[in-house]
Scaffold this active site. Sequence first.
Site, PDB file in Angstrom:
ATOM      1  CE  LYS A 275      -2.692   1.222  -1.801  1.00 58.34           C
ATOM      2  NZ  LYS A 275      -3.678   0.736  -2.798  1.00 58.34           N
ATOM      3  CG  ASP A 280      -0.445  -3.580  -5.163  1.00 56.12           C
ATOM      4  OD1 ASP A 280      -0.119  -4.665  -4.648  1.00 56.12           O
ATOM      5  OD2 ASP A 280      -1.624  -3.238  -5.352  1.00 56.12           O
ATOM      6  CE  LYS A 287      -1.833  -4.594  -8.318  1.00 59.07           C
ATOM      7  NZ  LYS A 287      -3.280  -4.370  -8.119  1.00 59.07           N
ATOM      8  CG  ASP A 298      -1.149   0.994  -4.985  1.00 58.08           C
ATOM      9  OD1 ASP A 298      -2.143   1.725  -5.121  1.00 58.08           O
ATOM     10  OD2 ASP A 298      -1.203  -0.134  -4.479  1.00 58.08           O
ATOM     11  CG  ASP A 357      -4.206  -6.687  -5.814  1.00 60.92           C
ATOM     12  OD1 ASP A 357      -3.300  -5.886  -5.490  1.00 60.92           O
ATOM     13  OD2 ASP A 357      -4.820  -6.616  -6.897  1.00 60.92           O
ATOM     14  CD  GLU A 359      -2.183  -3.278  -1.779  1.00 61.22           C
ATOM     15  OE1 GLU A 359      -2.092  -2.112  -2.187  1.00 61.22           O
ATOM     16  OE2 GLU A 359      -2.853  -4.146  -2.375  1.00 61.22           O
ATOM     17  NE  ARG A 361      -9.488  -3.058   0.958  1.00 58.21           N
ATOM     18  CZ  ARG A 361     -10.470  -3.375   0.110  1.00 58.21           C
ATOM     19  NH1 ARG A 361     -11.473  -4.109   0.542  1.00 58.21           N
ATOM     20  NH2 ARG A 361     -10.449  -2.953  -1.125  1.00 58.21           N
TER      21      ARG A 361
END
Length: 513
Positions: A275, A280, A287, A298, A357, A359, A361
Amino acid sequence: MTALTLSTAAAAGLRADAIVIGVAKGTASRSAGLVVAPGAEAVDAAYDGKLAGVLETLGASGAEGELTKLPSPAGFKAPLVVAVGLGDEPGKDDAYDPEALRRAAGVAARALTGSKKAAFALPVDGPGAIGAIGEGVLLGAYSYDAQRENGAKNGKAKNGKAPLGEAALLGGKPRDAAHKGALARAVTVSEELNRSRDLINMPPNDLTPEAFAAITQAAAKEHGFKVQVLDDKALVKGGYGGIMGVGGGSAATPRLVKLSYKHPKADRHLALVGKGITYDSGGISLKPAGHNETMKCDMAGAAAVFAAVVSAARLGLEVNVTGWLALAENMPSGSAVRPGDVLRMYSGKTVEVLNTDAEGRLVLADALWAASQENPDAIVDVATLTGAMVLALGTRTFGIMGNDEAFRAAVHEAAEEVGEPAWQMPLPEHLRKAGESQVADLSNMGERMGGGLFAGLFLREFVGEGITWAHLDIAGPAFNEGGPFGYTPKGGTGSAVRTLVRLAELTACGELG
């Protein structure tokens, strides 16, 4: 970076700024007090065999990570002795744990910032100890200073001091092939792990998906593996709806990077998927305040995969390793994916986005399906995926899930072997039902409780049939917001790099998959 050498020189005559020794807590069956560990016999003898007592007077207990400094005895050219705790003394027929040596070396290396040379007289009973001490020194001496004024040029840390210049590992045999090999491996893996730390620490205005892809291309040219980069136009044309959906809200367009290391004699293929959300914000599901400041980390999963592939190439492992980096920036804008949107993924399945959020996956799903098309012997994905995993396992342990119990256990064993705390987690089938959608094949959110496990179930939907797969959720240990400990610095840690390299080695020798 700190230079490592093997030395059979006597500690007393070695010109250095300090001599590092190990001390441990004596066991009740042997000694109830402080014990001077093997490797420091010459230092102890110079104190007339009373070094343990002197250190106890200074407050030393032998606890892991504890560090005590004292002047060297008469006749020593190094002016300082640095005693570092190794924890409990091992049994009579046992050796010191490699992880204890790794952590002790890291503590000492960090404490010796500003020194030109140090001699490490820690217990060495073979090449395994050499590798552990070497890794500890190089990882403990790490600092990220590229953003400071002239930092990248002079290599100096925040306090104006450069990292330890050289570490001589006493007890290491310069002409012994096994010792030299262990040291060379330690240097390679540590350099690449520290490179992953640099990427994680790099500010997101510098490390965009495009910039990350360019870094991989430069490394490929240097170390002899291939790179293929799909830009936003190619991703749209190829139907990578997950990556484009997540990255569509940013001016920094997404990339899918494929790294291919092939050995001419290899008959096994390991695929690694990372990933790579370079920043993010949460997207439209923004967030809350206080949760944005560290979100440059991230992309730690992609950094780990990148480091592992480069390590495999540099080590010349007899295995084919493919790395897939799903790179995107998750930002809110007029073109960002919205809660309620439906994305058609690269696999053809559709996903209703209930939370932008969640995201990671989505980008991993496309990369997992792409990796599956090559039918590798196994796929391992790595991601800072869920806060739920941090709640479950804390900030120093990553979770392992998978579709094969034996493979999941083997990944866990590999992680523990290299000193990376990990724990096996289940994939309860009843949680899958919560991800059903009224308008799409599935949704990207399930129940709040067990959220980390649902994320694993979601990813499993995009692994090709019959392919062995494991998922590492490194959300906890990927970024250290507290103070440094052992060989782990504040900031990016390089979590999972050593586990992935070990998995590649095990695959090469036919012991995995």
